[in-house]
Design a protein around this motif. Structure first.
Motif, PDB file in Angstrom:
ATOM      1  N   ALA A 240       0.829  -1.217   0.000  1.00 39.49           N
ATOM      2  CA  ALA A 240       0.000   0.000   0.000  1.00 39.49           C
ATOM      3  C   ALA A 240       0.859   1.262   0.000  1.00 39.49           C
ATOM      4  N   ARG A 241       1.880   1.270   0.849  1.00 41.60           N
ATOM      5  CA  ARG A 241       2.702   2.490   0.940  1.00 41.60           C
ATOM      6  C   ARG A 241       3.467   2.750  -0.352  1.00 41.60           C
ATOM      7  N   GLN A 242       3.900   1.645  -0.995  1.00 39.37           N
ATOM      8  CA  GLN A 242       4.664   1.797  -2.234  1.00 39.37           C
ATOM      9  C   GLN A 242       3.745   2.313  -3.360  1.00 39.37           C
ATOM     10  N   LEU A 243       2.538   1.740  -3.446  1.00 38.77           N
ATOM     11  CA  LEU A 243       1.631   2.164  -4.517  1.00 38.77           C
ATOM     12  C   LEU A 243       1.187   3.621  -4.311  1.00 38.77           C
ATOM     13  N   ILE A 244       0.953   3.975  -3.058  1.00 39.83           N
ATOM     14  CA  ILE A 244       0.590   5.371  -2.754  1.00 39.83           C
ATOM     15  C   ILE A 244       1.725   6.298  -3.189  1.00 39.83           C
ATOM     16  N   ARG A 245       2.936   5.873  -2.902  1.00 43.15           N
ATOM     17  CA  ARG A 245       4.102   6.683  -3.296  1.00 43.15           C
ATOM     18  C   ARG A 245       4.141   6.850  -4.829  1.00 43.15           C
ATOM     19  N   VAL A 246       3.974   5.724  -5.541  1.00 42.94           N
ATOM     20  CA  VAL A 246       4.080   5.753  -6.998  1.00 42.94           C
ATOM     21  C   VAL A 246       2.988   6.643  -7.602  1.00 42.94           C
ATOM     22  N   LEU A 247       1.767   6.538  -7.064  1.00 42.60           N
ATOM     23  CA  LEU A 247       0.646   7.249  -7.690  1.00 42.60           C
ATOM     24  C   LEU A 247       0.502   8.697  -7.237  1.00 42.60           C
ATOM     25  N   THR A 248       0.884   8.964  -6.007  1.00 43.36           N
ATOM     26  CA  THR A 248       0.612  10.315  -5.475  1.00 43.36           C
ATOM     27  C   THR A 248       1.881  11.076  -5.088  1.00 43.36           C
ATOM     28  N   GLY A 249       2.982  10.377  -4.977  1.00 40.00           N
ATOM     29  CA  GLY A 249       4.225  11.027  -4.547  1.00 40.00           C
ATOM     30  C   GLY A 249       4.311  11.161  -3.037  1.00 40.00           C
ATOM     31  N   LYS A 250       3.249  10.750  -2.333  1.00 41.56           N
ATOM     32  CA  LYS A 250       3.264  10.901  -0.871  1.00 41.56           C
ATOM     33  C   LYS A 250       4.061   9.774  -0.222  1.00 41.56           C
ATOM     34  N   GLU A 251       4.950  10.133   0.678  1.00 40.91           N
ATOM     35  CA  GLU A 251       5.697   9.149   1.467  1.00 40.91           C
ATOM     36  C   GLU A 251       4.948   8.998   2.783  1.00 40.91           C
ATOM     37  N   ILE A 252       4.438   7.809   3.070  1.00 42.53           N
ATOM     38  CA  ILE A 252       3.733   7.628   4.347  1.00 42.53           C
ATOM     39  C   ILE A 252       4.735   7.027   5.336  1.00 42.53           C
ATOM     40  N   PRO A 253       5.149   7.770   6.343  1.00 40.69           N
ATOM     41  CA  PRO A 253       6.091   7.198   7.309  1.00 40.69           C
ATOM     42  C   PRO A 253       5.424   6.046   8.071  1.00 40.69           C
ATOM     43  N   ALA A 254       6.243   5.102   8.520  1.00 40.44           N
ATOM     44  CA  ALA A 254       5.681   3.933   9.205  1.00 40.44           C
ATOM     45  C   ALA A 254       4.903   4.338  10.452  1.00 40.44           C
ATOM     46  N   SER A 255       5.268   5.476  11.016  1.00 39.88           N
ATOM     47  CA  SER A 255       4.624   5.891  12.271  1.00 39.88           C
ATOM     48  C   SER A 255       3.240   6.506  12.032  1.00 39.88           C
ATOM     49  N   ARG A 256       2.860   6.710  10.753  1.00 39.41           N
ATOM     50  CA  ARG A 256       1.575   7.367  10.492  1.00 39.41           C
ATOM     51  C   ARG A 256       0.677   6.511   9.626  1.00 39.41           C
ATOM     52  N   ARG A 257      -0.632   6.770   9.722  1.00 35.40           N
ATOM     53  CA  ARG A 257      -1.597   6.082   8.873  1.00 35.40           C
ATOM     54  C   ARG A 257      -1.849   6.961   7.654  1.00 35.40           C
ATOM     55  N   SER A 258      -2.087   6.303   6.516  1.00 37.49           N
ATOM     56  CA  SER A 258      -2.208   7.096   5.285  1.00 37.49           C
ATOM     57  C   SER A 258      -3.371   8.112   5.316  1.00 37.49           C
ATOM     58  N   PRO A 259      -4.534   7.811   5.971  1.00 35.21           N
ATOM     59  CA  PRO A 259      -5.597   8.834   5.980  1.00 35.21           C
ATOM     60  C   PRO A 259      -5.154  10.143   6.646  1.00 35.21           C
ATOM     61  N   GLU A 260      -4.195  10.034   7.558  1.00 38.27           N
ATOM     62  CA  GLU A 260      -3.699  11.258   8.198  1.00 38.27           C
ATOM     63  C   GLU A 260      -3.001  12.153   7.178  1.00 38.27           C
ATOM     64  N   MET A 261      -2.626  11.540   6.034  1.00 40.25           N
ATOM     65  CA  MET A 261      -1.971  12.324   4.987  1.00 40.25           C
ATOM     66  C   MET A 261      -2.877  12.429   3.751  1.00 40.25           C
ATOM     67  N   GLY A 262      -4.187  12.203   3.974  1.00 42.32           N
ATOM     68  CA  GLY A 262      -5.163  12.463   2.914  1.00 42.32           C
ATOM     69  C   GLY A 262      -5.264  11.386   1.859  1.00 42.32           C
ATOM     70  N   VAL A 263      -4.924  10.138   2.187  1.00 39.61           N
ATOM     71  CA  VAL A 263      -5.039   9.076   1.182  1.00 39.61           C
ATOM     72  C   VAL A 263      -5.385   7.741   1.861  1.00 39.61           C
ATOM     73  N   GLN A 264      -6.231   6.958   1.200  1.00 43.19           N
ATOM     74  CA  GLN A 264      -6.584   5.621   1.707  1.00 43.19           C
ATOM     75  C   GLN A 264      -6.492   4.635   0.544  1.00 43.19           C
ATOM     76  N   CYS A 265      -6.271   3.360   0.867  1.00 42.95           N
ATOM     77  CA  CYS A 265      -6.006   2.373  -0.180  1.00 42.95           C
ATOM     78  C   CYS A 265      -6.803   1.082   0.078  1.00 42.95           C
ATOM     79  N   PHE A 266      -7.475   0.577  -0.967  1.00 46.90           N
ATOM     80  CA  PHE A 266      -8.189  -0.700  -0.885  1.00 46.90           C
ATOM     81  C   PHE A 266      -7.777  -1.568  -2.066  1.00 46.90           C
TER      82      PHE A 266
END
Ligand code: SF4
Ligand code: SF4
Length: 520
Positions: A240-266
């Motif tokens: 999930a974190r890798q695909l989010i990075r590829v599609l949005t450029g957002k790096e989700i740190p392990a300490s945070r959940r992706s919705p806190e950075m405005g993105v969710q993945c299913f």
């Protein structure tokens, strides 16, 4: 045209996908007995709702979610509940888990099914419906989807639908998108309605051209906020974190959940199962599983949950030199402990493994600190240091080096020239850390309990002492008050005597005034 980004590290193993992706999804037959584990998702264990001897219908809830992060479990067919007992789990430990045994009656009689018009209801009700329909992450993580469908405080920018399917051998998502694209897109629209993102990005590895074409056609009618985006084939793009990075450029740190950075993945399979639940009232009773590896008949099958591995062997026709069965892919999967282990919501792929297909690894050599593992790690960890600390049982240090951020993708072990089974060391260290944390938590709970008891005893003692002190003070006050009362009584007696004397005296004077011998 959407700009794509790169994640660090990753590897490009042989994909082994073409054989199982060729044929359309088949429907697996009923086994003689279903073994349906009540715990099939992250979070709490489902509470059994049926008893031995009871008749159940297909889709009937047989286990209820016991808390918010938990998910319901349903009967995969109609039949009779034979027992509720511990059975071997689809887990490398070989441990057992509470399971409902169902003997099918062959009638496949469904519960009453009805679509849910969720547009008119509060989102909370739709989330409860998804929980009670058993919708969880079918990419393998099995996190309850309703609990992921809650927006954080920040506005939701992107909903990412994961069709990357980067694990070698696995093709269940590929076939799903090719054959049921519209259902996947409609399911994604359900999560879109819950999370209200600005865009929905469906990421698919570029080695699946048919799936990309089918999904592109399916999104045409759902709105401009949807986009199907081919992404480069590179393991683990499907993380999930890798695909989010590829599609949005957002790096989700392990300490945070992706919705806190405005993105969710299913995952695409999750979206499809959400749509089946909402549009047809069908809870999750089956999933698509890739049966592949050292087999005569590699293919994807829709298999009812609870079907024991033994009963799907005739579908895959394993070759005689098959030694074990791996659930998941070769990078992140694990060997099933027994042929009795059932297909569960996490079972995306079963690989028949032979020594020829997966040769035993060469002997482990010492680490030469070449750094190849660190270059391959998509989480920018230092696997050689994690290995050193895990091996030395220096778990505090391993944790300090972010061992718990490791997603066990296997990239580091894949490139290691010393053939060190790094992930095995990390799993061991993680389980030790988890055990210690649990011991620590237990000790803390015991300490807390002890301190609460001591505080209660001290409070009781203090209250008792206060009560005694009050009683003593009251007695003292009584004692002090007692002489005064006596004095008062004495004074009253004296006053009464004086009064009596005065009355007597006055009475005498009155009598003398009327005496015949008196004056006046
Ligand atoms: S790749 Fe293997 S040998 Fe090289 S540093 Fe990492 S663990 Fe050591
Ligand atoms: S298994 Fe862990 S340490 Fe190794 S590459 Fe993957 S995330 Fe990094």
């Amino acid at each position: 045209m959407l700009r794509l980004f790169q994640f660090k590290g990753g590897v490009e193993p042989e994909t082994h996908k073409s054989r199982s992706a060729r044929e359309a999804i088949g429907e697996a037959p009923l086994p003689p007995i279903f073994v349906v584990p009540l715990h099939q998702s992250v979070g709490g264990h489902a509470r059994p709702l049926v008893a031995a001897g009871e008749r159940v219908r297909k889709g009937q809830r047989i286990g209820a979610a016991d808390k918010w992060v938990s998910s319901a479990v349903h009967a995969p067919t109609s039949g009779k509940v034979l027992a509720i007992e511990e059975r071997v789990a689809a887990h490398p430990s070989g441990l057992t888990t509470l399971s409902v045994l169902i003997e099918p009656d062959g009638r496949e009689e469904w519960i009453e099914r009805a679509p849910l018009d969720y547009g008119a209801m509060p989102p909370e009700r739709l989330r409860r419906f998804l929980r009670d329909s058993g919708v969880v992450g079918l990419g393998g993580a099995v996190f309850p989807s309703h609990a992921k469908s809650v927006a954080a405080a920040v506005p939701m920018e992107y909903l990412v639908i994961n069709g990357a399917e980067c694990e070698p051998f696995m093709t269940c998502d590929d076939r799903l998108m090719r054959e049921r694209a519209e259902g996947v897109v409609r399911g994604a629209a359900i999560f879109r309605d819950l999370l209200e993102p600005k865009r929905v990005l469906i990421g698919i590895e570029d080695n699946k051209p048919e799936a990309i074409a089918a999904m592109r056609e399916a999104v045409e009618n759902v709105g401009e906020d949807f986009a199907v985006v081919p992404v480069p084939t590179r393991y683990p793009t499907g993380g999930a974190r890798q695909l989010i990075r590829v599609l949005t450029g957002k790096e989700i740190p392990a300490s945070r959940r992706s919705p806190e950075m405005g993105v969710q993945c299913f995952n695409v399979g999750t979206a499809y199962s959400a749509w089946r639940a909402v549009a047809f009232g069908e809870p999750v009773v089956s999933r698509i599983v890739t049966l592949t590896g050292n087999v005569e008949a590699p293919r994807n099958w829709e298999i009812r949950l609870g079907t024991p591995l033994r009963d799907i062997l005739p579908l895959m026709r394993p070759k005689p030199d098959t030694r074990r069965y791996v659930m998941g892919g070769p990078m992140m999967g694990f060997a099933l402990p027994s042929l009795e282990a059932p297909i569960v919501k996490a079972s995306n792929c079963i690989i028949a493994a032979s020594p020829a297909l997966f040769p035993p690894p060469p002997p482990e050599m010492p680490c030469i600190r070449c750094g190849a593992c660190a270059k391959a790690c998509p989480h920018e960890l230092q696997p050689f240091e994690l290995y050193r600390f895990s091996r030395a049982r220096n778990f505090d240090k391993a944790r300090e080096y972010d061992l718990l951020d490791c997603i066990e993708c296997g990239c580091c072990g894949y490139v290691c020239p010393s053939h060190i089974p790094l992930v095995q060391y990390f799993r061991f260290a993680k389980s030790e850390i988890a055990a210690r944390d649990q011991d620590k938590r237990k000790a803390e709970v015991a300490k807390e309990r002890f301190e609460r008891r001591r505080a209660r005893e001290e409070r009781d003692q203090a209250e008792k002492a206060e009560r005694l002190a009050k009683a003593a003070a009251a007695k003292a006050a009584e004692r002090q008050a007692a002489p005064n009362d006596a004095e008062a009584a004495k004074k009253a007696l004296i006053a009464a005597a004086v009064e009596r004397a005065r009355v007597q005296r006055e009475g005498v004077q009155d009598q003398s005034s009327i005496h015949p011998l008196g004056g006046n």
